[in-house]
Design a protein around this motif. Sequence first.
Motif, PDB file in Angstrom:
ATOM      1  N   LEU A 143      40.207 -15.613 -24.125  1.00 18.46           N
ATOM      2  CA  LEU A 143      40.247 -17.004 -23.685  1.00 18.46           C
ATOM      3  C   LEU A 143      39.065 -17.791 -24.224  1.00 18.46           C
ATOM      4  O   LEU A 143      37.904 -17.376 -24.073  1.00 18.46           O
ATOM      5  N   GLY A 144      39.344 -18.933 -24.843  1.00 19.34           N
ATOM      6  CA  GLY A 144      38.306 -19.842 -25.315  1.00 19.34           C
ATOM      7  C   GLY A 144      38.580 -21.251 -24.838  1.00 19.34           C
ATOM      8  O   GLY A 144      39.732 -21.625 -24.585  1.00 19.34           O
ATOM      9  N   LEU A 145      37.551 -22.054 -24.720  1.00 18.23           N
ATOM     10  CA  LEU A 145      37.662 -23.408 -24.160  1.00 18.23           C
ATOM     11  C   LEU A 145      37.136 -24.448 -25.135  1.00 18.23           C
ATOM     12  O   LEU A 145      36.105 -24.252 -25.784  1.00 18.23           O
ATOM     13  N   ILE A 146      37.861 -25.568 -25.214  1.00 20.35           N
ATOM     14  CA  ILE A 146      37.404 -26.755 -25.932  1.00 20.35           C
ATOM     15  C   ILE A 146      37.299 -27.870 -24.894  1.00 20.35           C
ATOM     16  O   ILE A 146      38.320 -28.288 -24.328  1.00 20.35           O
ATOM     17  N   PRO A 147      36.096 -28.358 -24.590  1.00 15.31           N
ATOM     18  CA  PRO A 147      35.936 -29.391 -23.548  1.00 15.31           C
ATOM     19  C   PRO A 147      36.681 -30.670 -23.921  1.00 15.31           C
ATOM     20  O   PRO A 147      36.794 -31.038 -25.096  1.00 15.31           O
ATOM     21  N   GLY A 148      37.198 -31.355 -22.904  1.00 18.32           N
ATOM     22  CA  GLY A 148      37.898 -32.619 -23.122  1.00 18.32           C
ATOM     23  C   GLY A 148      36.950 -33.797 -23.044  1.00 18.32           C
ATOM     24  O   GLY A 148      35.954 -33.756 -22.310  1.00 18.32           O
ATOM     25  N   GLU A 149      37.273 -34.849 -23.782  1.00 18.84           N
ATOM     26  CA  GLU A 149      36.429 -36.048 -23.754  1.00 18.84           C
ATOM     27  C   GLU A 149      36.414 -36.680 -22.372  1.00 18.84           C
ATOM     28  O   GLU A 149      35.404 -37.231 -21.944  1.00 18.84           O
ATOM     29  N   GLU A 150      37.531 -36.615 -21.657  1.00 21.39           N
ATOM     30  CA  GLU A 150      37.620 -37.246 -20.343  1.00 21.39           C
ATOM     31  C   GLU A 150      37.337 -36.282 -19.201  1.00 21.39           C
ATOM     32  O   GLU A 150      37.042 -36.710 -18.085  1.00 21.39           O
ATOM     33  N   THR A 151      37.430 -34.977 -19.463  1.00 26.13           N
ATOM     34  CA  THR A 151      37.325 -34.008 -18.370  1.00 26.13           C
ATOM     35  C   THR A 151      36.140 -33.068 -18.491  1.00 26.13           C
ATOM     36  O   THR A 151      35.852 -32.314 -17.563  1.00 26.13           O
ATOM     37  N   GLY A 152      35.477 -33.065 -19.657  1.00 26.41           N
ATOM     38  CA  GLY A 152      34.406 -32.094 -19.861  1.00 26.41           C
ATOM     39  C   GLY A 152      34.979 -30.695 -19.875  1.00 26.41           C
ATOM     40  O   GLY A 152      35.987 -30.412 -20.527  1.00 26.41           O
ATOM     41  N   THR A 153      34.356 -29.781 -19.136  1.00 26.02           N
ATOM     42  CA  THR A 153      34.856 -28.409 -19.074  1.00 26.02           C
ATOM     43  C   THR A 153      35.783 -28.188 -17.877  1.00 26.02           C
ATOM     44  O   THR A 153      36.239 -27.067 -17.647  1.00 26.02           O
ATOM     45  N   ASP A 154      36.032 -29.247 -17.109  1.00 22.54           N
ATOM     46  CA  ASP A 154      36.883 -29.121 -15.925  1.00 22.54           C
ATOM     47  C   ASP A 154      38.355 -29.354 -16.278  1.00 22.54           C
ATOM     48  O   ASP A 154      38.692 -29.803 -17.374  1.00 22.54           O
ATOM     49  N   GLY A 155      39.204 -29.099 -15.273  1.00 22.54           N
ATOM     50  CA  GLY A 155      40.618 -29.379 -15.441  1.00 22.54           C
ATOM     51  C   GLY A 155      40.914 -30.851 -15.238  1.00 22.54           C
ATOM     52  O   GLY A 155      40.025 -31.629 -14.921  1.00 22.54           O
ATOM     53  N   PRO A 156      42.168 -31.243 -15.490  1.00 18.08           N
ATOM     54  CA  PRO A 156      43.306 -30.380 -15.801  1.00 18.08           C
ATOM     55  C   PRO A 156      43.220 -29.783 -17.210  1.00 18.08           C
ATOM     56  O   PRO A 156      42.679 -30.408 -18.120  1.00 18.08           O
ATOM     57  N   TYR A 157      43.744 -28.567 -17.343  1.00 15.52           N
ATOM     58  CA  TYR A 157      43.658 -27.847 -18.606  1.00 15.52           C
ATOM     59  C   TYR A 157      45.008 -27.842 -19.323  1.00 15.52           C
ATOM     60  O   TYR A 157      46.056 -27.632 -18.703  1.00 15.52           O
ATOM     61  N   PHE A 158      44.950 -28.055 -20.623  1.00 18.63           N
ATOM     62  CA  PHE A 158      46.089 -27.885 -21.514  1.00 18.63           C
ATOM     63  C   PHE A 158      45.934 -26.497 -22.135  1.00 18.63           C
ATOM     64  O   PHE A 158      44.995 -26.245 -22.885  1.00 18.63           O
ATOM     65  N   VAL A 159      46.838 -25.585 -21.805  1.00 20.45           N
ATOM     66  CA  VAL A 159      46.710 -24.184 -22.202  1.00 20.45           C
ATOM     67  C   VAL A 159      47.640 -23.894 -23.374  1.00 20.45           C
ATOM     68  O   VAL A 159      48.868 -24.067 -23.268  1.00 20.45           O
ATOM     69  N   ILE A 160      47.072 -23.453 -24.490  1.00 19.31           N
ATOM     70  CA  ILE A 160      47.843 -23.074 -25.670  1.00 19.31           C
ATOM     71  C   ILE A 160      47.827 -21.551 -25.741  1.00 19.31           C
ATOM     72  O   ILE A 160      46.763 -20.936 -25.811  1.00 19.31           O
ATOM     73  N   THR A 161      49.008 -20.941 -25.688  1.00 15.85           N
ATOM     74  CA  THR A 161      49.104 -19.490 -25.629  1.00 15.85           C
ATOM     75  C   THR A 161      49.820 -18.925 -26.856  1.00 15.85           C
ATOM     76  O   THR A 161      50.688 -19.564 -27.450  1.00 15.85           O
ATOM     77  N   ALA A 162      49.430 -17.703 -27.213  1.00 16.74           N
ATOM     78  CA  ALA A 162      50.119 -16.916 -28.238  1.00 16.74           C
ATOM     79  C   ALA A 162      49.746 -15.457 -27.976  1.00 16.74           C
ATOM     80  O   ALA A 162      48.575 -15.157 -27.727  1.00 16.74           O
ATOM     81  N   HIS A 163      50.707 -14.556 -28.005  1.00 17.54           N
ATOM     82  CA  HIS A 163      50.363 -13.149 -27.757  1.00 17.54           C
ATOM     83  C   HIS A 163      50.000 -12.459 -29.063  1.00 17.54           C
ATOM     84  O   HIS A 163      50.552 -12.753 -30.122  1.00 17.54           O
ATOM     85  N   TYR A 164      49.042 -11.516 -28.965  1.00 23.62           N
ATOM     86  CA  TYR A 164      48.588 -10.816 -30.162  1.00 23.62           C
ATOM     87  C   TYR A 164      49.053  -9.367 -30.205  1.00 23.62           C
ATOM     88  O   TYR A 164      48.896  -8.691 -31.225  1.00 23.62           O
ATOM     89  N   ASP A 165      49.597  -8.855 -29.112  1.00 22.54           N
ATOM     90  CA  ASP A 165      50.078  -7.475 -29.114  1.00 22.54           C
ATOM     91  C   ASP A 165      51.429  -7.386 -29.812  1.00 22.54           C
ATOM     92  O   ASP A 165      52.135  -8.388 -29.966  1.00 22.54           O
ATOM     93  N   HIS A 166      51.783  -6.176 -30.238  1.00 21.17           N
ATOM     94  CA  HIS A 166      53.121  -5.942 -30.799  1.00 21.17           C
ATOM     95  C   HIS A 166      53.564  -4.534 -30.404  1.00 21.17           C
ATOM     96  O   HIS A 166      53.089  -3.992 -29.403  1.00 21.17           O
TER      97      HIS A 166
END
Length: 482
Positions: free
Chosen positions: A260-283
Motif C-alpha cells: 500500500l502506498g499513498l499520494i496525498p490529495g490537494e484538498e484532503t492531505g493524507t486524510d480521507g476520503p480515499y480513492f483506492v486504485i487496486t491491482a493484484h500481483y499474485d498469480h
Amino acid sequence: MNFEPLLAAPWHIQLHAVAALTALFLGIIQIAAPKGTLPHRIIGPIWAILMTIVILTAIFIIRPRAPGEPFLQHFTFIHYIFIPVSTWGLIGGLYHVFKGGPNMKKHAGPFFGLFLGGLIIAGFFTFMPGRIMHDVLFNKNMSDNPYAYPAPYLYFLPGAEPPARDVTRPERAEEEAEDVSPAPDGARLMAVVTELSSDAYEGRATGSAGNLLARQFIIRQFEEIGLAPFGTEGFLDPFEWQRSVTEDGEVNKGAGNNILGLIPGEETGTDGPYFVITAHYDHLGTGASTDGSDALYNGADDNASGVAVALELARYFTANPPKHSVVIAILDAEEHGLQGARALLADEAIPHQDFALNLNLDMVSRADKGEIYASGSYHFPAMIPLIDEVATKAPLELLKGHDRPEDGYDDWTYLSDQGPFIAKGIPALYIGVEDHPDYHQPSDTADKINPETFLYSARTIQMLAKAMDEQLAEITASVEQE
C-alpha cells in the motif's frame, strides 16, 4: 480466391467448412440424380452424416471453451433446444429410411422436417445475423466475441476477409494527449510486465519465493516514485489467508502481503476520503498444465499488466497531485478468492471506513479488438456519465457491461478485487479485457502483448482515473442518495 484465412483457422472451423461445402455439393447431385439410382441411395446417408458434423462443429464455432469452462457453458439456450430436436429428427428419419417399407416416406418425412427445421434455427443463431439477433433478444454480447466466426465456408470468397481494425484511433491522439500528460510510458509498461512475468518470479503464487521477489520489486518501484507508506509495516500490510480446509475442518493458513502506498490529495492531505486504485500481483505459480505436464504460469496479462498500469497511475498522480488522497493498493491472494482485498477491508489498522471509490485493474493489456470494459456502472449508475464522457476521448473504445446478474458467467462483479468493495457499498469500477485463450494458461506471456495496444489501454485507464478523482464527491453523494 483466397484460402489462406481458412487454412489458418482452427481445426473445427476447417472441418465445418469442408463438411458444409461437401454436403452442399452432394445435395445438388442427389437432387439431380434419378430416384432409385445408386448415387441417389448412397448420397442421402452421407449427406446426413456431413450435416451432423456441420451441426456439431457449429457448436464450437459459437465460442470455444475458455480454460476450465464447463463443456456446455458456451451453448446458448437456443442450441440447448434445437440441437437435440435436429439430432432427434435425423436419427428418426434415418431409422425409417433403413427400415424401408411402403410407408417409409410417410414416416421419415416428419423426422427429416424436424432435422432441417432445428438445423436452420440453430444455424441462424450460430452465424452473424443470428448472433446479432440473439444479442438483441437476450441482452448478450456474443457478436463482439473474437472467437465467434461468421460462416467459415465464405472465407475463401473474394473480399470475405473482415478489415483489420485500427485500435490506435489516431484521430483522438491530440485530445487524449491533453488529458493524460504526462502520458504513460510504453517501454516502461512492457519492462514491468516482462520483469514480473519472467520465469524468475515462478508465477508469483501467494506465499512463494517468486511472490516475495515480486513484492520486493514493487516496493522498489513505490520508493522510486516517491509514494508514502500506507501499510501497517511500511508499505506492507500482512494478513493471513486460508490455503485449505482439511476433512476435519482444520483451516490451513498462510501469510499474504498487500502493498500500500499513498499520494496525498490537494484538498484532503493524507486524510480521507480515499480513492483506492487496486491491482493484484499474485498469480498461479507452477503446477500441472491441461495436458498433465509441469508448467509455469507467468501471468503477464493476469495481472502483471494491471500492476504496471497502477504504477504508471502512481507516477501520474505524483506529478499531478489529485484532489483527493489516492491509495495505490497492489493486492495479494486474489487468485485464492479475493482474499487480499477482503483482508484490506477488514483491517482495523487501515482507515478503510474512509475508502470512497475504487478502480480495479485486472487483465488490461490484451485489448486486441481495440476495446476495453469499465464494469460496475450497473450497480452505481452515477458513474455512467463519467464513463461516457471519457469514452468520447479515449484512444480505445471504452465499453460498459459485464456487470448485470443476468449476464451469468459473464458478470464480472465479484470475480476480481472490486467485488469486496462493491459488497460493502463502495462505488467501484473494474477495468479489463474479455477472456482470451491464454487466460490462466502457461501461454499468458509478455510476448503475446501488443505494446502499442497496451500503451493505449494505459492511457484510457489514466483518463478514467483522472475523471474519477475529479468527480469523487459527486459520485459518492449520488450513491448515498440512492
